[in-house]
Design an enzyme around this catalytic site. Structure first.
Site, PDB file in Angstrom:
ATOM      1  N   ASP A   1       8.252  -2.617   3.568  1.00 48.42           N
ATOM      2  CA  ASP A   1       7.286  -3.478   2.895  1.00 48.42           C
ATOM      3  C   ASP A   1       7.293  -3.184   1.386  1.00 48.42           C
ATOM      4  O   ASP A   1       8.057  -2.333   0.917  1.00 48.42           O
ATOM      5  CB  ASP A   1       5.902  -3.263   3.499  1.00 48.42           C
ATOM      6  CG  ASP A   1       5.059  -4.534   3.510  1.00 48.42           C
ATOM      7  OD1 ASP A   1       5.298  -5.421   2.672  1.00 48.42           O
ATOM      8  OD2 ASP A   1       4.149  -4.628   4.360  1.00 48.42           O
TER       9      ASP A   1
ATOM     10  N   ASP B   1       2.480 -13.506   4.489  1.00 42.01           N
ATOM     11  CA  ASP B   1       2.284 -13.146   5.890  1.00 42.01           C
ATOM     12  C   ASP B   1       1.754 -14.348   6.668  1.00 42.01           C
ATOM     13  O   ASP B   1       0.959 -15.146   6.162  1.00 42.01           O
ATOM     14  CB  ASP B   1       1.248 -12.028   6.015  1.00 42.01           C
ATOM     15  CG  ASP B   1       1.791 -10.686   5.559  1.00 42.01           C
ATOM     16  OD1 ASP B   1       2.963 -10.597   5.171  1.00 42.01           O
ATOM     17  OD2 ASP B   1       1.011  -9.700   5.590  1.00 42.01           O
TER      18      ASP B   1
END
Length: 415
Positions: A163, A222
């Site tokens: 990430d 997301d």
């Protein structure tokens, strides 16, 4: 005339070999990865006393490895069990500087968890972050990248998601490739999922570097548990497809994020919609749900072999949003088999953005759909097992009826 000495030639060849080894080229993810990941459904639930079946713990991942194996998911290709954020202690080991799994929630350690996953014929994935901390505030890889890459290999990890929270965006163009090289240098094959492009906002990433160093990459925001979120991601991919679509192929995939089928936000027909569009996009099929609670008819969508075959098509050509007519969008992907004239077959999804309360009928000419094979196409409904809708010639009309916020999905096999 200047002549290069044999010693210099040897040195140059060695340098060339070393430089060629900088690319990821790990031989993995030749089709989009398939599996299960914790984040969308289970987020960062860490209170195992209140939520024993939902907390991020070895129990959760063992349970889902068992369910992938016992409920037929592994049989159709879902193979990765991926631990997302919140698996760590808040600090590294004070002697070795190594990452440490939460001692309360993962008391057996990650080697034991990996062994359990592997014993089910599956592969083990793990999350980390390029920044100082993960998105949930646990230690990141910055300043420890070589150590962490080797630790992942020592833990028998097969898939790494990196990430980009708490990181300098300007460092990502160098740092993400560096971590990929470090993973490769361990000698253990690990699929490498990069989140680098998702942090660049409106700027386009260096796709040449992404293809060289990452097996897949998150392009945008997301996903959330709603149809609105699915549509937003579809719109991003549709509007930016001229730059995004050409980058996908065997070993390197665009990632629109997880499948949310089986959770709270999608109806049955909307679940088919996400599955169909993700198949057209050659997207990784990474579920995030509670597999024990997925309804049988939604499970059938997730395990639809015909739709999965489109997603896993060996050509690896990502599809595109072709056109829209009266709020029915057409998403189309070239697939195998090719006919004797090397004409592609196609998967075609008709996606309704309508909300008017009844199935909406719409007709397209095959020319509108850019289906131009002179010998025609045999047509199959991919959500109706063993359906055969007959042969359509190049000058034919094709009609379909789509429920509001739903999809119909067909394979046009070139004759």
């Amino acid at each position: 005339m200047y002549k290069t000495s044999p010693a210099v030639i040897v040195l140059l060849l060695l340098l060339q070999l070393l430089n060629s080894g900088q690319a990821l080229e790990n031989g993995l993810a030749r089709t989009p990865p398939m599996g299960w990941m914790s984040w969308q459904r289970f987020r960062c639930i860490t209170d195992c006393n209140k939520f024993p079946d939902e907390c991020i713990s070895e129990r959760l991942f063992r349970r889902h490895a068992d369910l992938l194996a016992s409920e037929g998911y592994a049989d159709v290709g879902y193979e990765y069990v991926i631990v997302d954020d919140c698996w760590l202690e808040k600090a590294r080991d004070n002697k070795t500087n190594k990452l440490v799994a939460d001692r309360t929630r993962f008391p057996s350690g990650l080697n034991a968890l990996a062994d359990h996953v592997h014993s089910r014929g599956l592969k083990f994935g793990l999350y980390q972050d390029f920044g100082t901390h993960t998105c949930a505030g646990y230690p990141g890889v910055i300043d420890h990248m070589q150590l962490d890459a080797q630790t992942f290999a020592d833990w028998d990890v097969d898939y790494v998601k990196l990430d980009g929270c708490y990181a300098n965006v300007t460092d990502m163009a160098e740092g993400y490739p560096q971590f990929g090289r470090l993973l490769n240098a361990t000698g253990r094959p690990m699929v490498y999922s990069c989140s680098w492009p998702a942090y660049l906002e409106d700027a386009y990433p260096d796709y040449e570097s992404l293809i060289k160093h990452c097996n897949l990459w998150r392009n945008w925001d997301d996903i959330d548990d709603s149809l609105e979120s699915v549509f937003q991601i579809m719109d991003y991919f549709g509007k930016n497809q001229d730059s995004i679509q050409p980058q996908a192929g065997p070993g390197h995939w665009n990632d629109p994020d997880m499948l949310i089928l089986g959770n709270y936000g999608l109806s049955y027909d909307q679940s088919k919609l996400q599955m169909a569009v993700w198949a057209v996009l050659a997207a990784p099929l990474i579920m995030s749900n509670d597999l024990a609670k997925v309804e049988p008819r939604v499970k059938a969508i997730l395990q639809n072999r015909d739709v999965i075959a489109v997603n896993q098509d060996p050509l690896g050509i990502q599809g595109r949003r072709l056109l829209a007519k009266r709020d029915i969008e057409v998403w189309r992907r070239p697939i195998t088999p090719k006919n004797d004239d090397q004409e592609y077959s196609f998967a075609v999804a008709f996606v309704s953005r309508r909300t008017d309360g009844e199935p909406y009928g719409v007709t397209f000419s095959l020319k509108e759909l850019l289906l131009t094979n002179s010998k025609g196409y045999s047509v199959q409904d991919l959500f109706e097992p063993k359906s055969n809708l007959g042969v359509y010639e190049a000058d034919s009309q094709f009609s379909t009826r789509v429920v509001p916020n739903g999809v119909t999905f067909y394979k046009f096999t070139a004759l």
